[in-house]
Design a protein around this motif. Structure first.
Motif, PDB file in Angstrom:
ATOM      1  N   HIS A 146      43.760   4.488  91.850  1.00 23.49           N
ATOM      2  CA  HIS A 146      45.142   4.131  91.579  1.00 23.49           C
ATOM      3  C   HIS A 146      45.175   3.011  90.551  1.00 23.49           C
ATOM      4  O   HIS A 146      44.150   2.511  90.139  1.00 23.49           O
ATOM      5  N   HIS A 147      46.368   2.655  90.161  1.00 23.25           N
ATOM      6  CA  HIS A 147      46.577   1.658  89.126  1.00 23.25           C
ATOM      7  C   HIS A 147      47.513   0.589  89.682  1.00 23.25           C
ATOM      8  O   HIS A 147      47.908   0.666  90.846  1.00 23.25           O
ATOM      9  N   HIS A 148      47.873  -0.394  88.869  1.00 24.27           N
ATOM     10  CA  HIS A 148      48.690  -1.497  89.386  1.00 24.27           C
ATOM     11  C   HIS A 148      49.831  -1.885  88.455  1.00 24.27           C
ATOM     12  O   HIS A 148      49.700  -1.812  87.233  1.00 24.27           O
ATOM     13  N   PHE A 149      50.923  -2.306  89.078  1.00 21.74           N
ATOM     14  CA  PHE A 149      52.025  -2.971  88.394  1.00 21.74           C
ATOM     15  C   PHE A 149      51.952  -4.439  88.797  1.00 21.74           C
ATOM     16  O   PHE A 149      51.838  -4.755  89.979  1.00 21.74           O
ATOM     17  N   VAL A 150      51.976  -5.336  87.815  1.00 19.86           N
ATOM     18  CA  VAL A 150      51.909  -6.777  88.069  1.00 19.86           C
ATOM     19  C   VAL A 150      53.164  -7.416  87.495  1.00 19.86           C
ATOM     20  O   VAL A 150      53.472  -7.239  86.308  1.00 19.86           O
ATOM     21  N   CYS A 151      53.887  -8.149  88.339  1.00 21.12           N
ATOM     22  CA  CYS A 151      55.059  -8.883  87.866  1.00 21.12           C
ATOM     23  C   CYS A 151      54.582 -10.169  87.197  1.00 21.12           C
ATOM     24  O   CYS A 151      53.885 -10.977  87.817  1.00 21.12           O
ATOM     25  N   THR A 152      54.959 -10.359  85.958  1.00 17.53           N
ATOM     26  CA  THR A 152      54.535 -11.527  85.203  1.00 17.53           C
ATOM     27  C   THR A 152      55.325 -12.778  85.582  1.00 17.53           C
ATOM     28  O   THR A 152      54.982 -13.874  85.158  1.00 17.53           O
ATOM     29  N   LEU A 175      53.751 -10.547  91.910  1.00 19.93           N
ATOM     30  CA  LEU A 175      53.697  -9.371  92.780  1.00 19.93           C
ATOM     31  C   LEU A 175      52.748  -8.332  92.186  1.00 19.93           C
ATOM     32  O   LEU A 175      52.747  -8.129  90.967  1.00 19.93           O
ATOM     33  N   VAL A 176      51.931  -7.713  93.028  1.00 18.82           N
ATOM     34  CA  VAL A 176      51.037  -6.639  92.592  1.00 18.82           C
ATOM     35  C   VAL A 176      51.305  -5.440  93.494  1.00 18.82           C
ATOM     36  O   VAL A 176      51.290  -5.565  94.721  1.00 18.82           O
ATOM     37  N   ARG A 177      51.565  -4.299  92.909  1.00 20.96           N
ATOM     38  CA  ARG A 177      51.823  -3.087  93.671  1.00 20.96           C
ATOM     39  C   ARG A 177      50.990  -1.936  93.118  1.00 20.96           C
ATOM     40  O   ARG A 177      50.742  -1.853  91.908  1.00 20.96           O
ATOM     41  N   ASP A 178      50.589  -1.043  94.024  1.00 23.85           N
ATOM     42  CA  ASP A 178      49.841   0.149  93.642  1.00 23.85           C
ATOM     43  C   ASP A 178      50.754   1.127  92.913  1.00 23.85           C
ATOM     44  O   ASP A 178      51.939   1.249  93.248  1.00 23.85           O
ATOM     45  N   VAL A 179      50.182   1.821  91.942  1.00 23.03           N
ATOM     46  CA  VAL A 179      50.869   2.890  91.222  1.00 23.03           C
ATOM     47  C   VAL A 179      49.958   4.100  91.252  1.00 23.03           C
ATOM     48  O   VAL A 179      48.815   4.039  90.782  1.00 23.03           O
ATOM     49  N   ASP A 180      50.442   5.187  91.840  1.00 31.25           N
ATOM     50  CA  ASP A 180      49.687   6.440  91.871  1.00 31.25           C
ATOM     51  C   ASP A 180      50.340   7.407  90.896  1.00 31.25           C
ATOM     52  O   ASP A 180      51.531   7.723  91.031  1.00 31.25           O
ATOM     53  N   ASP A 181      49.591   7.861  89.914  1.00 28.42           N
ATOM     54  CA  ASP A 181      50.124   8.806  88.935  1.00 28.42           C
ATOM     55  C   ASP A 181      48.957   9.528  88.282  1.00 28.42           C
ATOM     56  O   ASP A 181      48.103   8.888  87.651  1.00 28.42           O
ATOM     57  N   ARG A 182      48.925  10.822  88.421  1.00 22.87           N
ATOM     58  CA  ARG A 182      47.817  11.608  87.860  1.00 22.87           C
ATOM     59  C   ARG A 182      47.728  11.515  86.347  1.00 22.87           C
ATOM     60  O   ARG A 182      46.652  11.639  85.777  1.00 22.87           O
ATOM     61  N   ARG A 183      48.862  11.302  85.685  1.00 26.84           N
ATOM     62  CA  ARG A 183      48.818  11.167  84.224  1.00 26.84           C
ATOM     63  C   ARG A 183      48.012   9.933  83.834  1.00 26.84           C
ATOM     64  O   ARG A 183      47.281   9.963  82.847  1.00 26.84           O
ATOM     65  N   LEU A 184      48.146   8.863  84.600  1.00 25.66           N
ATOM     66  CA  LEU A 184      47.356   7.660  84.311  1.00 25.66           C
ATOM     67  C   LEU A 184      45.882   7.900  84.632  1.00 25.66           C
ATOM     68  O   LEU A 184      45.001   7.359  83.963  1.00 25.66           O
ATOM     69  N   VAL A 234      44.561   1.315  84.815  1.00 20.55           N
ATOM     70  CA  VAL A 234      45.712   0.920  84.022  1.00 20.55           C
ATOM     71  C   VAL A 234      46.455  -0.165  84.793  1.00 20.55           C
ATOM     72  O   VAL A 234      46.719  -0.024  85.990  1.00 20.55           O
ATOM     73  N   GLN A 235      46.769  -1.252  84.101  1.00 20.61           N
ATOM     74  CA  GLN A 235      47.547  -2.324  84.715  1.00 20.61           C
ATOM     75  C   GLN A 235      48.816  -2.499  83.886  1.00 20.61           C
ATOM     76  O   GLN A 235      48.764  -2.875  82.723  1.00 20.61           O
ATOM     77  N   MET A 236      49.937  -2.195  84.513  1.00 19.79           N
ATOM     78  CA  MET A 236      51.226  -2.368  83.864  1.00 19.79           C
ATOM     79  C   MET A 236      51.753  -3.743  84.211  1.00 19.79           C
ATOM     80  O   MET A 236      51.672  -4.163  85.356  1.00 19.79           O
ATOM     81  N   ARG A 237      52.274  -4.436  83.230  1.00 22.66           N
ATOM     82  CA  ARG A 237      52.787  -5.787  83.439  1.00 22.66           C
ATOM     83  C   ARG A 237      54.257  -5.797  83.047  1.00 22.66           C
ATOM     84  O   ARG A 237      54.647  -5.203  82.062  1.00 22.66           O
ATOM     85  N   GLY A 238      55.041  -6.477  83.839  1.00 23.94           N
ATOM     86  CA  GLY A 238      56.472  -6.558  83.564  1.00 23.94           C
ATOM     87  C   GLY A 238      57.142  -7.432  84.606  1.00 23.94           C
ATOM     88  O   GLY A 238      56.488  -8.224  85.283  1.00 23.94           O
ATOM     89  N   ILE A 239      58.449  -7.262  84.748  1.00 23.87           N
ATOM     90  CA  ILE A 239      59.226  -8.056  85.695  1.00 23.87           C
ATOM     91  C   ILE A 239      59.678  -7.124  86.816  1.00 23.87           C
ATOM     92  O   ILE A 239      60.273  -6.079  86.554  1.00 23.87           O
ATOM     93  N   CYS A 240      59.364  -7.506  88.053  1.00 24.60           N
ATOM     94  CA  CYS A 240      59.707  -6.667  89.209  1.00 24.60           C
ATOM     95  C   CYS A 240      61.219  -6.643  89.427  1.00 24.60           C
ATOM     96  O   CYS A 240      61.968  -7.451  88.866  1.00 24.60           O
ATOM     97  N   VAL A 241      61.667  -5.730  90.251  1.00 28.74           N
ATOM     98  CA  VAL A 241      63.080  -5.551  90.539  1.00 28.74           C
ATOM     99  C   VAL A 241      63.702  -6.820  91.122  1.00 28.74           C
ATOM    100  O   VAL A 241      64.784  -7.237  90.708  1.00 28.74           O
ATOM    101  N   ASP A 242      63.015  -7.463  92.056  1.00 29.12           N
ATOM    102  CA  ASP A 242      63.562  -8.682  92.671  1.00 29.12           C
ATOM    103  C   ASP A 242      63.740  -9.798  91.646  1.00 29.12           C
ATOM    104  O   ASP A 242      64.761 -10.486  91.642  1.00 29.12           O
ATOM    105  N   CYS A 243      62.754  -9.992  90.781  1.00 27.96           N
ATOM    106  CA  CYS A 243      62.861 -11.040  89.765  1.00 27.96           C
ATOM    107  C   CYS A 243      63.950 -10.695  88.749  1.00 27.96           C
ATOM    108  O   CYS A 243      64.658 -11.578  88.261  1.00 27.96           O
ATOM    109  N   THR A 244      64.096  -9.419  88.417  1.00 24.15           N
ATOM    110  CA  THR A 244      65.141  -8.987  87.496  1.00 24.15           C
ATOM    111  C   THR A 244      66.513  -9.292  88.089  1.00 24.15           C
ATOM    112  O   THR A 244      67.377  -9.849  87.415  1.00 24.15           O
ATOM    113  N   ARG A 245      66.709  -8.955  89.371  1.00 20.04           N
ATOM    114  CA  ARG A 245      67.985  -9.251  90.041  1.00 20.04           C
ATOM    115  C   ARG A 245      68.248 -10.756  90.090  1.00 20.04           C
ATOM    116  O   ARG A 245      69.356 -11.201  89.853  1.00 20.04           O
ATOM    117  N   GLU A 246      67.209 -11.516  90.408  1.00 18.60           N
ATOM    118  CA  GLU A 246      67.348 -12.973  90.469  1.00 18.60           C
ATOM    119  C   GLU A 246      67.740 -13.531  89.102  1.00 18.60           C
ATOM    120  O   GLU A 246      68.603 -14.400  89.011  1.00 18.60           O
TER     121      GLU A 246
END
Length: 153
Positions: free
Chosen positions: A97-103, A107-116, A136-148
């Motif tokens: 699996h891969h990861h999404f990291v909130c910059t 927050l670090v979350r698993d990402v499952d995707d066969r294309r990756l 693959v490590q995707m970096r961005g802003i998580c939903v909670d931080c975006t709402r905040e």
């Protein structure tokens, strides 16, 4: 966020058996570290594991946590997730699996995707060495931080 109880129990059994098979005694303290890492989807750092286990086992040392996580990692039973900021984090999910990291919050979350999973190393990396795995490590802003952030605009 905890994994489902059946998944957590399965991981605890697997990790416990592997520690015993590696020649280590499965002490109460090691078992609690195993339970904490196996039951979490949070990708905790060693200090997070220490704080959580210390609530149940006040006599645990930080050294025991580091050694247990290191042994689990050396045995391939947990993965170290390197985020660019802060200490290493640990993941008991060893399936591909891969990861999404909130910059913002880390927050670090698993990402499952066969294309990756299909991403291959370019030929030019052969001059650098042999590629043994790709994550693959995707970096961005998580939903909670975006709402905040939207609340403060």
């Amino acid at each position: 966020m905890a994994v489902g109880s059946q998944d957590g129990d399965t991981r605890v059994a697997l990790l416990s058996r592997a520690l015993r098979e590696s020649g280590l005694r499965l002490t109460h303290q090691r078992l609690e570290v195993v339970r904490e890492i196996a039951g979490s989807r949070e990708h905790p750092g060693a200090e997070d594991v220490y704080r959580a286990v210390r609530e149940r086992v006040p006599t645990i040392s930080m050294d025991t946590v580091y050694r247990t996580l290191g042994t689990l990692s050396d045995l391939g039973l947990v993965r170290r997730v390197a985020v660019t900021r802060g200490p290493a984090r640990y993941d008991a999910n060893t399936t591909r699996h891969h990861h999404f990291v909130c910059t913002h919050c880390g927050l670090v979350r698993d990402v499952d995707d066969r294309r990756l999973d299909a991403v291959r190393a370019p030929r030019s990396t052969a001059s650098l060495g042999r590629v043994e795995s790709i994550e693959v490590q995707m970096r961005g802003i998580c939903v909670d931080c975006t709402r905040e952030g939207e609340r403060h605009d």
